[in-house]
Enzyme design. Structure first.
Site, PDB file in Angstrom:
ATOM      1  N   ASN A 147       1.242  -1.476  -0.046  1.00 44.00           N
ATOM      2  CA  ASN A 147       0.055   0.210  -0.127  1.00 44.00           C
ATOM      3  C   ASN A 147       0.861   1.172  -0.190  1.00 44.00           C
ATOM      4  O   ASN A 147       2.146   1.069   0.657  1.00 44.00           O
ATOM      5  CB  ASN A 147      -0.537   0.013   1.423  1.00 44.00           C
ATOM      6  CG  ASN A 147      -1.872  -0.487   0.897  1.00 44.00           C
ATOM      7  OD1 ASN A 147      -2.876  -0.269  -0.192  1.00 44.00           O
ATOM      8  ND2 ASN A 147      -2.633  -1.373   1.908  1.00 44.00           N
ATOM      9  N   TYR A 253     -14.240   3.082   2.320  1.00 44.60           N
ATOM     10  CA  TYR A 253     -13.533   4.218   2.141  1.00 44.60           C
ATOM     11  C   TYR A 253     -13.717   5.294   2.353  1.00 44.60           C
ATOM     12  O   TYR A 253     -13.701   6.675   2.364  1.00 44.60           O
ATOM     13  CB  TYR A 253     -11.468   3.815   0.909  1.00 44.60           C
ATOM     14  CG  TYR A 253     -10.707   2.760   2.052  1.00 44.60           C
ATOM     15  CD1 TYR A 253     -10.624   3.059   3.453  1.00 44.60           C
ATOM     16  CD2 TYR A 253     -10.865   1.951   1.426  1.00 44.60           C
ATOM     17  CE1 TYR A 253      -9.585   2.377   4.052  1.00 44.60           C
ATOM     18  CE2 TYR A 253     -10.026   1.123   1.958  1.00 44.60           C
ATOM     19  CZ  TYR A 253      -8.979   0.804   2.999  1.00 44.60           C
ATOM     20  OH  TYR A 253      -8.389  -0.222   4.081  1.00 44.60           O
TER      21      TYR A 253
HETATM   22  P1  NAD Z   1       4.815  -5.977   7.624  1.00 38.44           P
HETATM   23  O1  NAD Z   1       5.081  -5.416   8.706  1.00 38.44           O
HETATM   24  O2  NAD Z   1       4.330  -7.127   8.360  1.00 38.44           O
HETATM   25  O3  NAD Z   1       5.571  -6.497   6.583  1.00 38.44           O
HETATM   26  C1  NAD Z   1       5.647  -6.953   5.807  1.00 38.44           C
HETATM   27  C2  NAD Z   1       7.193  -6.863   5.833  1.00 38.44           C
HETATM   28  O4  NAD Z   1       8.049  -6.580   4.584  1.00 38.44           O
HETATM   29  C3  NAD Z   1       7.854  -6.764   7.092  1.00 38.44           C
HETATM   30  O5  NAD Z   1       8.330  -8.694   7.282  1.00 38.44           O
HETATM   31  C4  NAD Z   1       9.000  -6.179   6.726  1.00 38.44           C
HETATM   32  O6  NAD Z   1      10.609  -6.110   7.432  1.00 38.44           O
HETATM   33  C5  NAD Z   1       9.551  -6.392   5.063  1.00 38.44           C
HETATM   34  N1  NAD Z   1       9.793  -4.673   4.634  1.00 38.44           N
HETATM   35  C6  NAD Z   1      10.168  -4.470   4.992  1.00 38.44           C
HETATM   36  N2  NAD Z   1      11.067  -3.733   4.208  1.00 38.44           N
HETATM   37  C7  NAD Z   1      11.928  -4.566   2.965  1.00 38.44           C
HETATM   38  C8  NAD Z   1      12.043  -3.676   1.679  1.00 38.44           C
HETATM   39  N3  NAD Z   1      12.641  -2.854   1.932  1.00 38.44           N
HETATM   40  N4  NAD Z   1      12.531  -5.038   1.278  1.00 38.44           N
HETATM   41  C9  NAD Z   1      11.448  -6.838   1.314  1.00 38.44           C
HETATM   42  N5  NAD Z   1      11.051  -6.768   3.022  1.00 38.44           N
HETATM   43  C10 NAD Z   1      10.862  -5.810   3.621  1.00 38.44           C
HETATM   44  O7  NAD Z   1       2.961  -5.811   7.111  1.00 38.44           O
HETATM   45  P2  NAD Z   1       2.252  -6.258   6.573  1.00 38.44           P
HETATM   46  O8  NAD Z   1       0.478  -5.883   7.913  1.00 38.44           O
HETATM   47  O9  NAD Z   1       2.194  -7.230   6.365  1.00 38.44           O
HETATM   48  O10 NAD Z   1       1.637  -5.769   5.050  1.00 38.44           O
HETATM   49  C11 NAD Z   1       2.142  -5.893   4.450  1.00 38.44           C
HETATM   50  C12 NAD Z   1       1.783  -4.721   2.617  1.00 38.44           C
HETATM   51  O11 NAD Z   1       0.898  -5.294   2.479  1.00 38.44           O
HETATM   52  C13 NAD Z   1       1.493  -3.312   3.732  1.00 38.44           C
HETATM   53  O12 NAD Z   1       2.017  -2.680   2.703  1.00 38.44           O
HETATM   54  C14 NAD Z   1       0.255  -3.375   3.814  1.00 38.44           C
HETATM   55  O13 NAD Z   1      -0.225  -1.714   3.132  1.00 38.44           O
HETATM   56  C15 NAD Z   1      -0.478  -4.276   2.039  1.00 38.44           C
HETATM   57  N6  NAD Z   1      -1.127  -4.353   2.318  1.00 38.44           N
HETATM   58  C16 NAD Z   1      -2.345  -4.412   1.308  1.00 38.44           C
HETATM   59  C17 NAD Z   1      -3.414  -4.792   1.107  1.00 38.44           C
HETATM   60  C18 NAD Z   1      -4.237  -3.759  -0.553  1.00 38.44           C
HETATM   61  O14 NAD Z   1      -5.464  -4.413  -0.096  1.00 38.44           O
HETATM   62  N7  NAD Z   1      -4.101  -4.027  -0.910  1.00 38.44           N
HETATM   63  C19 NAD Z   1      -4.266  -5.270   2.627  1.00 38.44           C
HETATM   64  C20 NAD Z   1      -3.666  -5.645   3.413  1.00 38.44           C
HETATM   65  C21 NAD Z   1      -1.934  -4.942   3.261  1.00 38.44           C
HETATM   66  C1  G6P Z   2      -7.880  -3.956   3.964  1.00 36.82           C
HETATM   67  C2  G6P Z   2      -7.284  -2.780   2.440  1.00 36.82           C
HETATM   68  C3  G6P Z   2      -5.924  -2.824   2.572  1.00 36.82           C
HETATM   69  C4  G6P Z   2      -5.942  -2.058   4.347  1.00 36.82           C
HETATM   70  C5  G6P Z   2      -6.020  -3.129   5.334  1.00 36.82           C
HETATM   71  C6  G6P Z   2      -5.142  -2.971   6.553  1.00 36.82           C
HETATM   72  O1  G6P Z   2      -9.093  -4.463   3.860  1.00 36.82           O
HETATM   73  O2  G6P Z   2      -8.013  -3.644   1.266  1.00 36.82           O
HETATM   74  O3  G6P Z   2      -5.586  -1.829   1.669  1.00 36.82           O
HETATM   75  O4  G6P Z   2      -5.134  -1.346   4.088  1.00 36.82           O
HETATM   76  O5  G6P Z   2      -7.211  -3.621   5.039  1.00 36.82           O
HETATM   77  O6  G6P Z   2      -5.847  -3.677   6.991  1.00 36.82           O
HETATM   78  P1  G6P Z   2      -5.283  -3.967   8.714  1.00 36.82           P
HETATM   79  O7  G6P Z   2      -5.106  -5.386   9.761  1.00 36.82           O
HETATM   80  O8  G6P Z   2      -3.623  -4.014   8.660  1.00 36.82           O
HETATM   81  O9  G6P Z   2      -5.946  -2.308   9.290  1.00 36.82           O
HETATM   82 MN    MN Z   3      -6.486  -2.348  -0.078  1.00 34.65          MN
END
Ligand code: NAD
Ligand code: G6P
Ligand code: MN
Length: 433
Positions: A147, A253
């Site tokens: 994100n 959102y």
């Molecule tokens: P998290 O805090 O567990 O991070 C995931 C991993 O990324 C960590 O282990 C961290 O060490 C690693 N990391 C950080 N910088 C890095 C780099 N430069 N290279 C390689 N690895 C690196 O995160 P999370 O809560 O599991 O979420 C992961 C990502 O997914 C976030 O960016 C979050 O916003 C996104 N996300 C997206 C959606 C969506 O709908 N698109 C939904 C949920 C989460």
């Molecule tokens: C949502 C969205 C993600 C968002 C995330 C947050 O469903 O699609 O893009 O950032 O969940 O989840 P969390 O559990 O980390 O608050």
């Molecule tokens: Mn999302």
């Protein structure tokens, strides 16, 4: 066999991704999965990587999960690169949420001041990844989940000059899962059309005879039925008049924008009592990693459903399988507009329904939006473009323009103070500024 490289492999979502690949093995024969992380995430990736390997070992398939801190080794000859990293981990997200809230403004992972700073931190890294891909796996597809997913995808296309990219979100997946149930129908009895931006899209639904059933779903939403809202969004009814007028279903959102007063008040109240969302999910994450340490656990635990990103693998693994096997499945993705949303330039990234196949996304044309939604969309895209430009150039004045145009930031000297504080708080992760 297929080689997958997953950047941010230490994410607690990794078992979700494994489950998605295991489910689809027959059409997507994965051979090796490389989980890439950095020193700060070493412990996480080791724990969840071992868990991922156990999941494969419990399956009928022979797949090796590699754990590495060396991105180049993982990218070499990869077929698909998935990105799920979080620069600065949840500690950085806490700052994104708390600092604006201290001044009475929204702090959120992808919206308002926090969302822009998450983009500032993430865009430079995704562009490094793209440069590596050009050298190490020039034929690979990039499947982005990091994100703010729409802005990160836009940066890949616009500044990385890399078109083989698909940006994903679980929000449309959840809507398309729950809404057929509301109407007592199966998923394949409804036809969906989404358009807008990531976390800022609307959708319309028809049945197989072409009858618009959007407002039937809206009726069910007001009847108090489950609406498929991700766990991180406060679910209140939308102002009914607005939905009657636009005849589309907004995404969760949109509450921040259509009901800024109510949602902001709720968020600020939570920050004072149970903490920000990042503070809450830190607890969930700790619990998940305790479970992942159990050498007997070899399936995705249900607690992962507490995270907002539940069902992420349905988007990610289905996109990959659709590209690999040229399935032409209809999914909702962030991709280059190419006229699908005529209210926005053709060369910018939008989130739309598209058929995904060997050539990537073929967008479904949505057509013009009603006046109000067109206005919102154009403002939001301008905010995104300014944010990405600032992330790339490190230009302070451009960042301030992004802040000023963002509807979730009240413009003026307080906004600038928030921005300055966030720059200081995140200075270790903002090499361009
Ligand atoms: P998290 O805090 O567990 O991070 C995931 C991993 O990324 C960590 O282990 C961290 O060490 C690693 N990391 C950080 N910088 C890095 C780099 N430069 N290279 C390689 N690895 C690196 O995160 P999370 O809560 O599991 O979420 C992961 C990502 O997914 C976030 O960016 C979050 O916003 C996104 N996300 C997206 C959606 C969506 O709908 N698109 C939904 C949920 C989460
Ligand atoms: C949502 C969205 C993600 C968002 C995330 C947050 O469903 O699609 O893009 O950032 O969940 O989840 P969390 O559990 O980390 O608050
Ligand atoms: Mn999302």
């Amino acid at each position: 066999g297929v080689k997958i490289a997953t950047i941010g492999g230490g994410s607690s979502y990794t078992p979700e991704l494994m489950e998605g690949f295991i489910k689809r093995y027959d059409e997507l024969p994965v051979r090796e999965i490389w989980l890439v992380d950095i020193e700060a995430g070493r412990e996480k990736v080791e724990i969840v990587g071992a868990m991922a390997q156990r999941m494969w070992d419990a399956s009928p398939y022979d797949v090796k999960v590699h754990i590495t801190l060396d991105r180049e080794e993982a990218l070499k000859d990869a077929d698909f690169v998935t990105t799920q990293f979080r620069v600065g981990l949840l500690e950085a997200r806490i700052k994104d949420e708390r600092i604006p809230a201290y001044y009475g403004m929204l702090g959120q992972e992808t919206n308002g001041a926090g969302g822009m700073f998450k983009a500032f931190r993430t865009v430079p890294i995704i562009l490094e990844i793209v440069e590596d891909m050009k050298r190490l796996c020039p034929d690979a597809w990039l499947i982005n989940f990091a994100n703010p997913s729409g802005m990160v995808t836009e940066a890949v296309v616009r500044y990385g000059k890399w078109d083989k990219v698909i940006g994903l979100c679980n929000v449309p997946v959840m809507a398309q899962m729950i809404e057929p149930e509301l109407l007592g129908k199966e998923a394949d009895e409804l036809i969906y059309k989404f358009a807008g931006l990531n976390h800022f899209h609307w959708h319309k639904v028809t049945d197989l005879k072409g009858k618009d059933v959007t407002m039937d779903i809206v009726e069910k939403m007001y009847a108090g039925d489950e609406t498929g809202m991700p766990k991180n969004i406060h679910d209140i009814p939308f102002p009914r008049e607005i939905l009657e007028q636009m005849k589309m279903i907004p995404c969760g959102y949109h509450h921040y924008y259509y009901q800024e007063e109510e949602t902001l008040a709720h968020a600020l109240e939570e920050y004072k009592t149970i903490g920000t969302r990042a503070q809450q999910v830190k607890q969930t994450e700790t619990e998940l990693f305790e479970l992942y340490k159990d050498p007997n656990l070899d399936y995705k635990p249900e607690q992962l459903g507490q995270r907002g990103g539940a069902y992420y693998s349905d988007a990610a693994c289905e996109s990959i399988a659709s590209i690999y096997a040229n399935k032409n499945t209809q999914l909702v993705v962030s991709t280059k507009n190419d006229g699908a949303v005529p209210d926005l330039p053709a060369d910018c990234v939008v989130e739309v329904s598209a058929y995904i196949g060997g050539q990537g996304a073929r967008n479904v044309a949505f057509g013009e939006l009603p006046v109000a939604e067109r206005g919102w969309l154009q403002v939001m895209k301008a905010m995104e473009l300014l944010t990405i430009e600032a992330a790339v150039t490190g230009d302070y004045d451009t960042a301030l323009q992004a802040f000023t145009i963002n509807p979730m930031v009240r413009s003026g000297k307080t906004a600038q103070r928030i921005m300055d504080e966030l720059f200081i708080a995140h200075k270790d992760h903002l090499p361009n500024f």
